[in-house]
Design a protein around this motif. Structure first.
Motif, PDB file in Angstrom:
ATOM      1  N   PHE A 285     -40.427  35.152 -56.752  1.00  0.00           N
ATOM      2  CA  PHE A 285     -40.262  35.680 -55.398  1.00  0.00           C
ATOM      3  C   PHE A 285     -41.463  36.540 -55.024  1.00  0.00           C
ATOM      4  CE2 PHE A 285     -38.373  38.522 -52.149  1.00  0.00           C
ATOM      5  CZ  PHE A 285     -37.896  37.565 -51.288  1.00  0.00           C
ATOM      6  N   ARG A 286     -42.489  35.896 -54.526  1.00  0.00           N
ATOM      7  CA  ARG A 286     -43.636  36.609 -53.988  1.00  0.00           C
ATOM      8  C   ARG A 286     -44.085  35.879 -52.738  1.00  0.00           C
ATOM      9  NH1 ARG A 286     -48.405  34.096 -56.163  1.00  0.00           N
ATOM     10  NH2 ARG A 286     -47.868  32.495 -57.692  1.00  0.00           N
ATOM     11  N   ARG A 287     -44.930  36.506 -51.991  1.00  0.00           N
ATOM     12  CA  ARG A 287     -45.298  35.946 -50.691  1.00  0.00           C
ATOM     13  C   ARG A 287     -46.753  35.499 -50.675  1.00  0.00           C
ATOM     14  NH1 ARG A 287     -41.277  37.243 -46.993  1.00  0.00           N
ATOM     15  NH2 ARG A 287     -42.557  36.688 -45.226  1.00  0.00           N
ATOM     16  N   PHE A 288     -46.974  34.350 -50.025  1.00  0.00           N
ATOM     17  CA  PHE A 288     -48.326  33.934 -49.686  1.00  0.00           C
ATOM     18  C   PHE A 288     -48.591  34.372 -48.248  1.00  0.00           C
ATOM     19  CE2 PHE A 288     -47.138  30.734 -52.945  1.00  0.00           C
ATOM     20  CZ  PHE A 288     -48.172  30.955 -53.832  1.00  0.00           C
ATOM     21  N   THR A 289     -49.706  35.054 -48.049  1.00  0.00           N
ATOM     22  CA  THR A 289     -50.001  35.613 -46.731  1.00  0.00           C
ATOM     23  C   THR A 289     -51.451  35.364 -46.374  1.00  0.00           C
ATOM     24  OG1 THR A 289     -48.382  37.386 -47.077  1.00  0.00           O
ATOM     25  CG2 THR A 289     -49.999  37.739 -45.342  1.00  0.00           C
ATOM     26  N   GLY A 290     -51.687  35.005 -45.112  1.00  0.00           N
ATOM     27  CA  GLY A 290     -53.055  34.844 -44.627  1.00  0.00           C
ATOM     28  C   GLY A 290     -53.136  35.094 -43.133  1.00  0.00           C
ATOM     29  N   ARG A 291     -54.270  35.668 -42.691  1.00  0.00           N
ATOM     30  CA  ARG A 291     -54.432  35.981 -41.272  1.00  0.00           C
ATOM     31  C   ARG A 291     -55.889  35.748 -40.892  1.00  0.00           C
ATOM     32  NH1 ARG A 291     -51.356  39.733 -38.306  1.00  0.00           N
ATOM     33  NH2 ARG A 291     -50.505  40.502 -40.267  1.00  0.00           N
ATOM     34  N   ALA A 292     -56.120  35.033 -39.783  1.00  0.00           N
ATOM     35  CA  ALA A 292     -57.489  34.797 -39.308  1.00  0.00           C
ATOM     36  C   ALA A 292     -57.448  34.253 -37.891  1.00  0.00           C
ATOM     37  CB  ALA A 292     -58.221  33.817 -40.221  1.00  0.00           C
ATOM     38  N   GLU A 293     -58.323  34.770 -37.026  1.00  0.00           N
ATOM     39  CA  GLU A 293     -58.533  34.246 -35.665  1.00  0.00           C
ATOM     40  C   GLU A 293     -57.231  34.010 -34.914  1.00  0.00           C
ATOM     41  OE1 GLU A 293     -60.940  30.789 -36.040  1.00  0.00           O
ATOM     42  OE2 GLU A 293     -62.574  31.835 -37.065  1.00  0.00           O
ATOM     43  N   GLY A 294     -56.402  35.036 -34.849  1.00  0.00           N
ATOM     44  CA  GLY A 294     -55.165  34.947 -34.078  1.00  0.00           C
ATOM     45  C   GLY A 294     -54.043  34.189 -34.760  1.00  0.00           C
ATOM     46  N   LEU A 295     -54.259  33.770 -36.022  1.00  0.00           N
ATOM     47  CA  LEU A 295     -53.234  33.026 -36.760  1.00  0.00           C
ATOM     48  C   LEU A 295     -52.759  33.870 -37.943  1.00  0.00           C
ATOM     49  CD1 LEU A 295     -51.728  30.319 -37.343  1.00  0.00           C
ATOM     50  CD2 LEU A 295     -53.688  29.699 -38.789  1.00  0.00           C
ATOM     51  N   SER A 296     -51.467  34.038 -38.045  1.00  0.00           N
ATOM     52  CA  SER A 296     -50.886  34.784 -39.161  1.00  0.00           C
ATOM     53  C   SER A 296     -49.796  33.931 -39.804  1.00  0.00           C
ATOM     54  CB  SER A 296     -50.284  36.108 -38.673  1.00  0.00           C
ATOM     55  OG  SER A 296     -49.644  36.782 -39.738  1.00  0.00           O
ATOM     56  N   ILE A 297     -49.933  33.659 -41.097  1.00  0.00           N
ATOM     57  CA  ILE A 297     -48.958  32.840 -41.819  1.00  0.00           C
ATOM     58  C   ILE A 297     -48.493  33.609 -43.056  1.00  0.00           C
ATOM     59  CG2 ILE A 297     -48.553  30.693 -43.087  1.00  0.00           C
ATOM     60  CD1 ILE A 297     -50.680  29.375 -41.363  1.00  0.00           C
ATOM     61  N   SER A 298     -47.194  33.645 -43.262  1.00  0.00           N
ATOM     62  CA  SER A 298     -46.638  34.313 -44.435  1.00  0.00           C
ATOM     63  C   SER A 298     -45.350  33.605 -44.840  1.00  0.00           C
ATOM     64  CB  SER A 298     -46.353  35.785 -44.123  1.00  0.00           C
ATOM     65  OG  SER A 298     -45.725  36.416 -45.218  1.00  0.00           O
ATOM     66  N   PHE A 299     -45.211  33.310 -46.135  1.00  0.00           N
ATOM     67  CA  PHE A 299     -43.968  32.688 -46.594  1.00  0.00           C
ATOM     68  C   PHE A 299     -43.770  33.011 -48.069  1.00  0.00           C
ATOM     69  CE2 PHE A 299     -47.378  29.588 -47.019  1.00  0.00           C
ATOM     70  CZ  PHE A 299     -47.219  29.089 -48.301  1.00  0.00           C
ATOM     71  N   GLU A 300     -42.515  32.875 -48.515  1.00  0.00           N
ATOM     72  CA  GLU A 300     -42.178  33.188 -49.895  1.00  0.00           C
ATOM     73  C   GLU A 300     -42.526  32.011 -50.800  1.00  0.00           C
ATOM     74  OE1 GLU A 300     -38.162  33.994 -49.098  1.00  0.00           O
ATOM     75  OE2 GLU A 300     -38.705  35.753 -47.906  1.00  0.00           O
ATOM     76  N   ALA A 301     -42.941  32.338 -52.018  1.00  0.00           N
ATOM     77  CA  ALA A 301     -43.448  31.326 -52.939  1.00  0.00           C
ATOM     78  C   ALA A 301     -42.419  30.237 -53.240  1.00  0.00           C
ATOM     79  CB  ALA A 301     -43.911  31.995 -54.236  1.00  0.00           C
ATOM     80  N   HIS A 302     -41.136  30.614 -53.279  1.00  0.00           N
ATOM     81  CA  HIS A 302     -40.122  29.627 -53.673  1.00  0.00           C
ATOM     82  C   HIS A 302     -39.914  28.544 -52.615  1.00  0.00           C
ATOM     83  CE1 HIS A 302     -36.896  31.249 -51.063  1.00  0.00           C
ATOM     84  NE2 HIS A 302     -37.476  32.400 -51.279  1.00  0.00           N
ATOM     85  N   LEU A 303     -40.466  28.749 -51.390  1.00  0.00           N
ATOM     86  CA  LEU A 303     -40.344  27.734 -50.339  1.00  0.00           C
ATOM     87  C   LEU A 303     -41.379  26.617 -50.500  1.00  0.00           C
ATOM     88  CD1 LEU A 303     -39.790  30.013 -47.207  1.00  0.00           C
ATOM     89  CD2 LEU A 303     -38.076  28.794 -48.543  1.00  0.00           C
ATOM     90  N   LEU A 304     -42.417  26.883 -51.310  1.00  0.00           N
ATOM     91  CA  LEU A 304     -43.465  25.892 -51.516  1.00  0.00           C
ATOM     92  C   LEU A 304     -42.891  24.697 -52.269  1.00  0.00           C
ATOM     93  CD1 LEU A 304     -46.501  25.808 -50.808  1.00  0.00           C
ATOM     94  CD2 LEU A 304     -46.977  26.555 -53.135  1.00  0.00           C
ATOM     95  N   GLY A 305     -43.055  23.523 -51.681  1.00  0.00           N
ATOM     96  CA  GLY A 305     -42.519  22.318 -52.296  1.00  0.00           C
ATOM     97  C   GLY A 305     -41.190  21.904 -51.713  1.00  0.00           C
ATOM     98  N   SER A 306     -40.548  22.801 -50.951  1.00  0.00           N
ATOM     99  CA  SER A 306     -39.284  22.435 -50.298  1.00  0.00           C
ATOM    100  C   SER A 306     -39.488  22.476 -48.782  1.00  0.00           C
ATOM    101  CB  SER A 306     -38.152  23.372 -50.731  1.00  0.00           C
ATOM    102  OG  SER A 306     -38.499  24.725 -50.490  1.00  0.00           O
TER     103      SER A 306
END
Length: 334
Positions: A285-306
């Protein structure tokens, strides 16, 4: 950590099928700093073990006599040495019936931590090592290997005596190579699983994710609250204590200490007021986070692949099941 009583017996059982031989100690171990260090190291190793199960006693019977012996000892009908002796004889019998088991030193320790009484039972083995003597010679040294703890259980005696509804006052290590390895030890305790630690932890993390989404929290706040949850859960797991949902709720939002707790109750996730923290589930349970040029994306690691697919070569993310708030905004974009 006041130690009320402690004793060690030896069951000598080889993997060749020969009968197990019991070498029983006739009196308790005297108080010493060595005993205190050993029990402290044992607790640390036990708490760090992943894959523990939580449960409660079967009704006392001929097949599950341990709880009756424990009650008799706690009520004063048996002294600690006699209790440990009858228990280790029962363990010896179950060992002989199990082809998968080998012997070892069997530790029984009744101790107090804070205001709570515990009984720890562990099958301990030795490892060969080396030591340097006062004369600076290197010499073989045999020591208890508490890091390789495969069969152990801990009973919260206070909870067993005072909370008749509890289904998680016993914890025990599940066999590393499958349940069968530890079945005879679980049967020795007379324990049945009552709480699914990994399942409860996953449900709690799902409840937290839903809470963050429903509150529409800023990313920084969501990240901070996620860290609070993981730090608290990890701290409780390190101490061998369950997570209290009310206490967790207060830590997550000091200004609204009941907010997360009320969310859990109102949505009826079916969580117990206290749940054991499963470290393996928490680590995912950790988060992947990224932000650049008006775009912000964040989600929990366990969602990757589902719900989220990542194509490394194309550098793209495919997100399924978008939040309702986001889809509503997209529909109204014109």
């Amino acid at each position: 950590m006041p130690i009320r009583h402690c004793i060690v017996h030896l069951i000598d059982k080889k993997p060749d099928g020969t009968p197990a031989v019991l070498h029983a100690r006739n009196e308790e171990l005297p108080e010493s700093s060595a005993i205190e260090y050993m029990l402290a190291d044992l607790n640390e190793s036990y708490n760090a073990k992943q894959g523990k199960a939580w449960g409660f006693f079967h009704a006392e019977s001929g097949a599950h006599p341990f709880s009756g012996w424990l009650k008799e000892y706690l009520d004063g009908g048996k002294d600690f040495t006699a209790f440990s002796r009858v228990a280790v004889e029962h363990l010896q019998k179950l060992m002989e019936e199990s082809n998968l088991s080998v012997g070892g030193h069997v530790l029984f320790a009744h101790y107090q931590q804070g205001m709570t009484d515990y009984l720890a039972i562990a099958l301990l083995h030795h490892s060969e090592g080396v030591a340097v003597t006062e004369q600076l010679d290197v010499t073989p040294s045999r020591h208890l290997d508490l890091g390789q703890l495969h069969l152990a259980a801990r009973i919260n005696v206070s909870e067993w005596q005072n909370n008749k509804q509890s289904r998680q006052y016993i914890s025990f290590i599940k066999g590393k190579n499958g349940k069968k390895v530890s079945e005879y030890f679980r049967d020795f305790i007379g324990c049945q699983e009552g709480v699914d630690g990994p399942g409860e932890t996953r449900t709690l993390l799902k409840a937290f994710s839903d809470f963050v989404e429903s509150e529409d929290l800023p990313e920084e706040s969501a990240r901070e609250k996620t860290k609070t949850l993981v730090d608290y859960a990890s701290s409780q797991a390190k101490m061998g204590e369950p997570m209290g949902l009310e206490e967790l709720s207060e830590l997550i939002d000091e200004e609204r200490p009941k907010a997360f707790y009320d969310h859990i109750r109102n949505k009826d996730y079916g969580l117990s007021p206290e749940i054991p923290a499963d470290k393996r589930t928490l680590n995912q349970f950790r988060r992947f986070t990224g932000r650049a040029e008006g775009l912000s994306i964040s989600f929990e690691a366990h969602l990757l692949g589902s719900k989220i697919e990542y194509d490394e070569e194309a550098g793209t993310l495919i997100i399924k099941g978008l939040p309702t708030q986001l889809t509503d905004q997209l529909k109204r974009r014109n």
